[in-house]
Design a protein around this motif. Structure first.
Motif, short mmCIF file in Angstrom:
data_model
loop_
_atom_site.label_atom_id
_atom_site.label_comp_id
_atom_site.label_asym_id
_atom_site.label_seq_id
_atom_site.Cartn_x
_atom_site.Cartn_y
_atom_site.Cartn_z
N THR B 5 41.54 24.99 31.37
CA THR B 5 41.97 26.38 31.42
C THR B 5 41.49 27.14 30.18
N ARG B 9 39.00 30.33 30.11
CA ARG B 9 39.32 31.64 29.52
C ARG B 9 38.26 32.08 28.54
N ALA B 27 44.81 33.07 38.86
CA ALA B 27 45.90 33.29 37.91
C ALA B 27 47.14 32.64 38.49
N SER B 30 52.96 34.24 41.87
CA SER B 30 54.33 34.69 41.61
C SER B 30 55.34 33.70 42.19
N PHE B 38 42.39 36.14 41.18
CA PHE B 38 42.57 37.10 40.09
C PHE B 38 41.23 37.71 39.74
N ALA B 40 39.34 39.71 37.00
CA ALA B 40 39.36 40.20 35.63
C ALA B 40 38.18 41.15 35.43
N GLU B 44 40.00 40.99 27.70
CA GLU B 44 41.36 40.58 27.36
C GLU B 44 42.12 40.04 28.58
N GLU B 45 41.68 40.42 29.78
CA GLU B 45 42.36 39.92 30.98
C GLU B 45 42.06 38.44 31.24
N ALA B 47 42.71 36.04 29.56
CA ALA B 47 43.82 35.19 29.12
C ALA B 47 44.76 34.83 30.27
N GLU B 48 44.66 35.56 31.38
CA GLU B 48 45.55 35.26 32.50
C GLU B 48 45.00 34.17 33.42
#
Lengths: 150, 321
Positions: B5, B9, B27, B30, B38, B40, B44-45, B47-48
């Motif tokens: 992971t 990233r 990502a 929920s 996901f 991106a 910075e996104e 990181a998810e």
């Protein structure tokens, strides 16, 4: 003019309906020759002329069976004799595979028949139709895939 | 899984800084024990992003939504074929895509995990220990042996390490396939049934089809811009749709046989159709059956981009003579 009575001897006897897709260049001419030569074959087939046997989309076959056909016959030129040079080579691959798929889902493979008949083979055409009608008569009517609205 | 992971990233954020406009990965979902696709768009996104044994989706089909953008996509071994399938058929411009491969030790069957995990337990980390995935939660560690808990397709998978990718992350994954298990055992079981039972089996299976077309939407080989089942037909042909909108068994047969036939020889075997099916229709049985027949009938012949049904050999087997 009085309408002629149905010539079927037993009015209740079930007769199979077979949709036949014939290629314009060989098989349709072969069927024509069978007629001109006064060869006898059962009147159970409904002929649809197609430009080439490769025009027969597998969906045509399923649709025919859904809308009341008991069997589908696809007839084309012998491999190597296609008017469009390679059309029936594709038909051969496609329908060999499609037939095995029909069998896999529990459908009688006899309901789809493919044959190569040249313009000179009137006898072979008549034989093919006779053979298929006999096979379908043994199987009985196609209820499996038929649309309920019919 | 943690190192994988992390490197995912890092690479994603690097790619996004270097001009990739959309990075498609996974990502955390929920819901418990799930992941979600996901997208991106900023470094910075990144990181998810995650990778864990819940990342079941094949993300490749999403690329079709971004034809003009520079994209990157995360693929597992089983998803890799989808990129070349879509690129060969010119739905994707391979030049614009960075394919990021991740080695995969198999995906866990979510239902099995949920059945063994206490409800509402948050999974904090996943660790891969040889033939076991260990889920770390606040209530302790839960080991899941691969042989008993992987998705069916993973138990016969031999594509754990993606090929043909631009960037390969992590360490090589060990194969998880059980060599004693036959990948075609399902197909062979149906083939062995007598015709009547086959018919009853498929009547039952297709009888529950909702015709939601999820299997088509998700399929990387089902990529026609206009589907045969949704053709806009001219007025005089309005009644000429191939299948009706209403659910009925003959039309479901028609749809499923033709869907399988349209992807025959082009199916990449990712089994997404089966995964997304809300009524669990075993669609891979049809796909595998066709693949098996194609191999047996036309195996040796070379085929172009559209597969063995767009090719022929004069000496193909002929059962119609």
């Amino acid at each position: 003019m009085p309408v002629k009575e149905n010539t079927v001897t037993n009015a209740n006897a079930w007769e199979p309906k077979i949709v036949a897709f014939l290629c314009n260049w060989c098989s349709y001419a072969g069927a024509d020759l069978a007629g001109v030569s006064r060869l006898k074959y059962p009147a159970n087939i409904r002929i649809i002329r197609v430009p080439c046997s490769s025009r027969v989309n597998p969906q045509f076959i399923l649709r025919a069976l859904q809308r009341g056909a008991d069997g589908v016959l696809v007839v084309g030129c012998h491999p190597g004799d296609c008017h469009y040079v390679t059309g029936n080579y594709f038909t051969r691959r496609r329908l060999t595979l499609f037939k095995s798929l029909l069998e896999f889902v529990g459908f009688e493979p006899e309901r789809l028949k493919v044959r190569w008949v040249s313009a000179a083979e009137a006898g072979r055409f008549a034989e093919t139709v006779k053979e298929m009608v006999e096979e379908i008569k043994l199987l009985g009517p196609n209820r499996r895939l038929q649309d309920s609205m019919l | 899984m943690k190192e994988l992971t992390e490197s995912l990233r890092q690479e994603a954020s690097r790619l996004l800084r270097e001009g990739v406009e959309v990075f498609i990965g996974y990502a955390a979902g929920s819901l418990q024990a799930s992941a979600r696709p996901f997208f991106a768009t900023r470094p910075e996104e990144a990181a998810e992003l995650v990778f864990n044994p819940f990342c079941v989706h094949n993300l490749v089909k999403y690329l079709v939504r971004f034809p003009d953008k520079r994209t990157a996509v995360v693929v597992k071994g089983c998803d890799g074929g989808a990129v070349s399938r879509l690129a060969e058929e010119r739905h994707l411009d391979r030049e614009k895509i960075t394919v990021v491969g991740v080695p995969c030790g198999g995906m866990l069957e979510r239902e099995r995990v949920l059945a063994q995990l206490p409800p509402a337990t948050r999974i904090e980390a996943v660790e891969e220990r040889g033939n076991t995935y260990v889920l770390h939660t606040a209530r302790g560690e839960y080991p899941f042996e691969k042989k008993a808990n992987l998705a069916a397709k993973c138990l016969v998978c031999v594509r754990n390490n993606p090929v043909g990718v631009d960037l390969l992350l992590g360490k090589e994954a060990m194969p998880v396939a059980d060599p004693e298990r036959d990948p075609l055992e399902g197909v062979k079981a149906v083939e062995a049934l007598p015709a009547g039972e086959k018919a009853a089996f498929w009547d039952r299976v297709f009888g529950r089809c909702l015709r939601c077309y999820a299997c088509r939407e998700v399929c990387p080989a089902c990529s026609c811009t206009q589907c045969a089942f949704e053709q806009a037909v001219p007025g005089w042909q309005q009644g000429a749709m191939w299948v009706e909108k209403a659910k009925n068994l003959p039309d479901s047969y028609h749809y499923h046989l033709i869907r399988a036939f349209h992807v025959a020889g082009r199916c990449t075997g990712c089994a997404e159709c089966e995964r997304v099916c809300p009524v669990r229709i075993p669609l891979m049985l049809l796909n595998q059956k066709l693949a098996k027949e194609i191999e047996a009938l036309f195996g040796g012949a070379p085929a172009g981009a559209c597969g063995p049904l767009c090719a022929y050999a004069p000496d193909d087997p002929d059962q119609f003579a």
